[in-house]
Motif scaffolding. Structure first.
Motif, PDB file in Angstrom:
ATOM      1  N   ALA A  35       2.690  -1.207   4.357  1.00 27.42           N
ATOM      2  CA  ALA A  35       2.344   0.168   3.949  1.00 27.42           C
ATOM      3  C   ALA A  35       3.636   0.942   3.773  1.00 27.42           C
ATOM      4  O   ALA A  35       4.526   0.871   4.627  1.00 27.42           O
ATOM      5  CB  ALA A  35       1.471   0.822   5.015  1.00 27.42           C
ATOM      6  N   PHE A  56       0.846  -1.192   0.000  1.00 19.38           N
ATOM      7  CA  PHE A  56       0.000   0.000   0.000  1.00 19.38           C
ATOM      8  C   PHE A  56       0.886   1.248   0.000  1.00 19.38           C
ATOM      9  O   PHE A  56       1.767   1.391   0.857  1.00 19.38           O
ATOM     10  CB  PHE A  56      -0.911   0.010   1.236  1.00 19.38           C
ATOM     11  N   THR A  67      -5.678   2.057   6.627  1.00 22.55           N
ATOM     12  CA  THR A  67      -4.632   1.230   6.004  1.00 22.55           C
ATOM     13  C   THR A  67      -3.427   1.086   6.928  1.00 22.55           C
ATOM     14  O   THR A  67      -2.871  -0.005   7.085  1.00 22.55           O
ATOM     15  CB  THR A  67      -4.193   1.854   4.655  1.00 22.55           C
ATOM     16  N   LYS A  78       0.648  -7.429   5.014  1.00 21.80           N
ATOM     17  CA  LYS A  78       0.282  -6.116   4.455  1.00 21.80           C
ATOM     18  C   LYS A  78       1.366  -5.115   4.799  1.00 21.80           C
ATOM     19  O   LYS A  78       1.645  -4.876   5.985  1.00 21.80           O
ATOM     20  CB  LYS A  78      -1.047  -5.644   5.057  1.00 21.80           C
TER      21      LYS A  78
END
Ligand code: SAM
Length: 288
Positions: free
Chosen positions: A84, A11, A30, A82
């Motif tokens: 970022a 992300f 996020t 995930k």
């Protein structure tokens, strides 16, 4: 060709360029859901995370470690984590680390997800009053290396679009000087400390901006916007054409023939008229 297969995992999260309230809901969500946040300066990231009340695992990801860290981060994405990516301010990848990681992600079939938000150049452009219809983002000029700086500016000289520069505060005067020298005394806008307490937008010719920069010893984060190239529809007065010719000859190292041609194009004037005028001037100067 790479078709979109997987979505999610990496992300690219835009963060504020000054005012922390400019973070988006989606960016907060996020960051909250990320397993790991890759950031430029962990102290800057911590300030933002503390403001948001988030406690997250951080890993530093800066310009000089991009190559080395990209595999580590993308291996994690491949295992379902995930990640970022944020920069110190604004949009990662815009004069900030990110591009190398994104290219490698695509190479591995990982489709990055962008979480849009502030970027200094867009904010500066739309509030400048200069044309936002067409613009060219230059970012920072190379430091110190005079030839490289001049070569880049010469490339920008005839672009018919608003030119956008990022400026380091200690380079403001030097940058303004060289930009003015190559592009001429065009209209410009200096957008300073956007979204912060001392936010200021200064408009004027490049010479005006230089004067203000010197007189006030301007500091802080700044974007400089410069009006794009425009060939004048009406002819410039012949004296101005002559001056243009002299500038090209003296400051830009043109040969006499090229300088006449160029000055005529830029002023909308006729080459032979300018040529006759130059001869007359020379004769006058030689006291004939
Ligand atoms: N990634 C950022 C973006 O999306 O705008 C740019 C990062 S670059 C390293 C930093 C430069 O952006 C500064 O030197 C300045 O030219 C510009 N900048 C960042 N924040 C700014 C602000 N609040 N006001 C004006 N210019 C800013």
């Amino acid at each position: 060709m790479v078709e979109q297969e997987s979505k999610g995992g990496l992300f690219l999260v835009a963060t504020p360029i000054g005012n922390l309230e400019d973070i988006t809901y989606r960016a907060v969500k996020t960051l909250e859901e990320a397993d790991l946040i890759a950031c430029e300066d962990t102290r800057v990231a911590l300030k933002l995370l503390n403001h948001l009340g988030l406690k997250k695992k951080l890993v530093s990801y800066e310009k000089f470690s991009e190559e080395e860290k990209k595999s580590y981060l993308l291996d994690l994405v491949a295992t379902g984590k995930k990640i970022a990516l944020i920069s110190d301010a604004g949009m990662p990848g815009i004069s900030d680390p990110g591009e190398i990681l994104v290219k490698e992600a695509w190479a591995r079939g990982i489709v990055p997800v962008v979480i849009p938000g502030p970027s200094a150049f867009v904010s500066a452009l739309v509030s400048s009053g200069l044309s936002a219809e067409r613009f060219f983002f230059q970012g920072f000029l190379p430091k110190g290396k005079t030839k490289e700086r001049l070569d880049i500016l010469k490339e920008l000289e005839e672009i018919r679009a608003t030119l956008i520069f990022y400026i380091s505060p200690h380079a403001l005067v030097k940058d303004l000087e060289v930009i003015q020298e190559v592009l001429g005394n065009r209209n410009g806008v200096l957008a300073r400390e956007l979204t912060k307490y001392y936010e200021e937008i200064i408009r004027g010719s490049l010479k005006d901006l230089l004067q203000v920069a010197e007189a006030r010893n301007l500091k802080g984060e700044m974007v400089l916007l410069v009006e794009g190239f425009s060939v004048k529809k009406e002819e410039l007065p012949i004296e101005d054409q002559y001056q243009l010719y002299l500038d090209l000859l003296e400051n830009r190292g043109y040969k006499a023939k090229e300088a006449i041609k160029e000055a005529a194009v830029r002023s909308g004037g006729r080459r032979n008229k300018l040529y006759e005028y130059i001869l007359r001037k020379k004769e006058e100067e030689n006291g004939k």
